[in-house]
Enzyme design. Structure first.
Site, mmCIF file in Angstrom:
data_model
loop_
_atom_site.group_PDB
_atom_site.id
_atom_site.type_symbol
_atom_site.label_atom_id
_atom_site.label_comp_id
_atom_site.label_asym_id
_atom_site.label_seq_id
_atom_site.Cartn_x
_atom_site.Cartn_y
_atom_site.Cartn_z
ATOM 1 N N ASP A 50 0.846 -1.195 0.000
ATOM 2 C CA ASP A 50 0.000 0.000 0.000
ATOM 3 C C ASP A 50 0.877 1.239 0.000
ATOM 4 O O ASP A 50 1.838 1.338 0.777
ATOM 5 C CB ASP A 50 -0.901 0.016 1.235
ATOM 6 C CG ASP A 50 -1.704 1.301 1.316
ATOM 7 O OD1 ASP A 50 -2.670 1.439 0.552
ATOM 8 O OD2 ASP A 50 -1.324 2.182 2.116
ATOM 9 N N TYR A 55 2.721 9.904 0.890
ATOM 10 C CA TYR A 55 3.809 9.287 1.634
ATOM 11 C C TYR A 55 5.164 9.711 1.070
ATOM 12 O O TYR A 55 5.630 9.212 0.051
ATOM 13 C CB TYR A 55 3.686 7.765 1.619
ATOM 14 C CG TYR A 55 2.380 7.236 2.173
ATOM 15 C CD1 TYR A 55 1.581 8.010 3.005
ATOM 16 C CD2 TYR A 55 1.943 5.959 1.861
ATOM 17 C CE1 TYR A 55 0.385 7.524 3.508
ATOM 18 C CE2 TYR A 55 0.752 5.459 2.372
ATOM 19 C CZ TYR A 55 -0.027 6.248 3.180
ATOM 20 O OH TYR A 55 -1.215 5.757 3.669
ATOM 21 N N LYS A 81 -3.536 5.826 -3.704
ATOM 22 C CA LYS A 81 -4.649 6.668 -3.271
ATOM 23 C C LYS A 81 -4.789 7.902 -4.154
ATOM 24 O O LYS A 81 -3.853 8.286 -4.858
ATOM 25 C CB LYS A 81 -4.446 7.060 -1.805
ATOM 26 C CG LYS A 81 -4.285 5.823 -0.919
ATOM 27 C CD LYS A 81 -4.120 6.166 0.538
ATOM 28 C CE LYS A 81 -3.879 4.909 1.346
ATOM 29 N NZ LYS A 81 -2.539 4.314 1.084
ATOM 30 N N GLY A 220 -2.325 1.332 10.922
ATOM 31 C CA GLY A 220 -2.161 2.001 12.211
ATOM 32 C C GLY A 220 -2.349 1.086 13.388
ATOM 33 O O GLY A 220 -2.841 1.501 14.447
ATOM 34 N N ASN A 223 -0.917 2.289 16.433
ATOM 35 C CA ASN A 223 -1.319 3.674 16.718
ATOM 36 C C ASN A 223 -0.149 4.654 16.624
ATOM 37 O O ASN A 223 0.144 5.413 17.553
ATOM 38 C CB ASN A 223 -1.990 3.795 18.085
ATOM 39 C CG ASN A 223 -3.459 3.425 18.061
ATOM 40 O OD1 ASN A 223 -3.910 2.642 18.896
ATOM 41 N ND2 ASN A 223 -4.219 3.961 17.127
ATOM 42 N N SER A 224 0.548 4.600 15.499
ATOM 43 C CA SER A 224 1.684 5.493 15.200
ATOM 44 C C SER A 224 2.889 5.253 16.099
ATOM 45 O O SER A 224 3.788 6.093 16.149
ATOM 46 C CB SER A 224 1.272 6.972 15.269
ATOM 47 O OG SER A 224 0.243 7.241 14.350
ATOM 48 N N GLY A 225 2.915 4.145 16.812
ATOM 49 C CA GLY A 225 4.118 3.781 17.564
ATOM 50 C C GLY A 225 3.926 3.553 19.034
ATOM 51 O O GLY A 225 4.729 2.866 19.678
ATOM 52 N N LEU A 227 1.935 1.667 20.660
ATOM 53 C CA LEU A 227 1.758 0.259 21.017
ATOM 54 C C LEU A 227 2.976 -0.585 20.641
ATOM 55 O O LEU A 227 2.988 -1.786 20.904
ATOM 56 C CB LEU A 227 0.499 -0.310 20.361
ATOM 57 C CG LEU A 227 -0.809 0.182 20.972
ATOM 58 C CD1 LEU A 227 -2.008 -0.277 20.145
ATOM 59 C CD2 LEU A 227 -0.950 -0.296 22.412
ATOM 60 N N ALA A 228 3.975 0.050 20.049
ATOM 61 C CA ALA A 228 5.245 -0.636 19.814
ATOM 62 C C ALA A 228 6.240 -0.303 20.915
ATOM 63 O O ALA A 228 7.032 -1.145 21.336
ATOM 64 C CB ALA A 228 5.819 -0.250 18.452
ATOM 65 N N PRO A 230 5.646 2.118 24.240
ATOM 66 C CA PRO A 230 4.973 3.147 25.048
ATOM 67 C C PRO A 230 5.958 3.857 25.973
ATOM 68 O O PRO A 230 6.567 3.248 26.844
ATOM 69 C CB PRO A 230 3.936 2.348 25.845
ATOM 70 C CG PRO A 230 4.466 0.952 25.889
ATOM 71 C CD PRO A 230 5.238 0.753 24.621
#
Length: 325
Positions: A50, A55, A81, A220, A223-225, A227-228, A230
């Protein structure tokens, strides 16, 4: 890698590579690192990619195209897109999310003619003769223009066989649900609205998509990082996360440690457990990140973790969990 059906006639791998990071999201990425990232995804079986003009302001499309042009065209599927045209800019804004990019900058254009120009320009950057999926990108303040112009153009391109699937890509589930009722779409790309921290799509979008057979490409996931990794300074929805969100993410991470697993594994597997989700789209800026992403999708997460997640009400009570927990 397992394949799934997206729309009515397109088979894709269940995990796709998102290319915003190799467009320089948050920090620059070299041509060599971008090439290595795509190559690693390919070697691990990823065959769905994608991208978008946004981007890296054309950089991601160019980098992805350089790799994919060397592959057999029927061996992969690609989505890009519409809704932004890249035009020359004398000075780049200081707050751009993308770094190390060309001088062009995006201008919104959801008109019929603008969409047709966007497709031609994307194909030129990619160096390909076609794409498989076209998505109307971020029409948050342009609903009427998208319905009257963009979707009319996409429907024509699908009807004449130029593309196989059409839809929209947004981080707002409510407007996607409106598009599901108003436009003949095949799929949506939903970014950041169905994660361990945000299950807003559960009632607003997923039921109508399941009823209409509309596929969900889920982006996502981290969530932009946040959750990778915190921590203070972590991103949520492309901006600095507030203290309350960081605290929730840390609580999830602590629960993962208690059960001997990793937050990233729980995050991606939670998303993939919902029957409305067709593809898990994972962005990466290096070969190591690609390997880690796919490893997390396959790593064992104990059923006791999911049970305690439910018991502690850390996710919506109606959210499906892996293994039926």
């Amino acid at each position: 890698m397992k394949r799934v059906r997206l729309g009515k006639g397109l088979d894709v791998t269940v995990i796709g590579l998102g290319t915003a990071p190799i467009g320089g999201l948050f920090s620059p990425v070299s041509d060599a690192d971008a090439e290595a990232t795509i190559e690693r995804a390919w070697s691990l079986g990823v065959r769905f990619f994608d991208t978008a003009p946004l981007y890296g302001f054309g950089l991601a499309e160019r980098r992805l195209g350089r790799f994919l042009r060397r592959q057999k065209r029927d061996s992969f599927a690609i989505s890009t897109k519409v809704g932004r045209l890249l035009r020359s800019a004398t000075a780049a804004p200081e707050d751009d999310h993308y770094k190390g990019t060309p001088a062009e900058r995006p201008q919104f254009d959801f008109s019929y003619d603008g969409v047709m120009r966007s497709v031609e320009e994307s194909l030129a950057r990619l160096g390909l003769d076609r794409v498989d999926v076209l998505l109307v990108h971020d029409p948050d303040d342009h609903y009427e223009d998208a319905i009257a112009g963009a979707f009319r153009a996409l429907r024509r391109l699908r009807d004449d066989g130029t593309v196989k699937a059409i839809g929209a890509g947004m981080n707002h589930s409510g407007m996607l649900a409106r598009f599901a009722e108003a436009a003949p779409v095949d799929c949506f790309l939903l970014a950041g609205r169905y994660t361990l921290l945000d299950q807003g799509a559960l009632t607003t979008l997923f039921p109508v998509c399941r009823a209409k057979g509309i596929g969900i490409i889920l982006g996502g996931i981290y969530n932009s990082g946040i959750l990778a990794n915190p921590r203070t300074g972590a991103k949520f929805n492309y901006e600095d996360a507030d203290a309350a969100l960081i605290a929730r993410a840390l609580a999830l991470e602590a629960l993962c440690r208690k059960h001997g697993t990793e937050l990233k594994a729980a995050a991606v597997q939670f998303c993939m457990a919902h029957p409305a989700v067709t593809v898990a789209l994972q962005g990466a800026r290096s070969a190591a990140e690609v390997l880690d992403n796919i490893t997390m999708a396959e790593r064992s997460v104990p059923s006791a973790f999911w049970q305690e997640l439910r018991e502690r009400k850390l996710v919506d009570a109606s959210a499906p969990l892996p293994g039926g927990a």
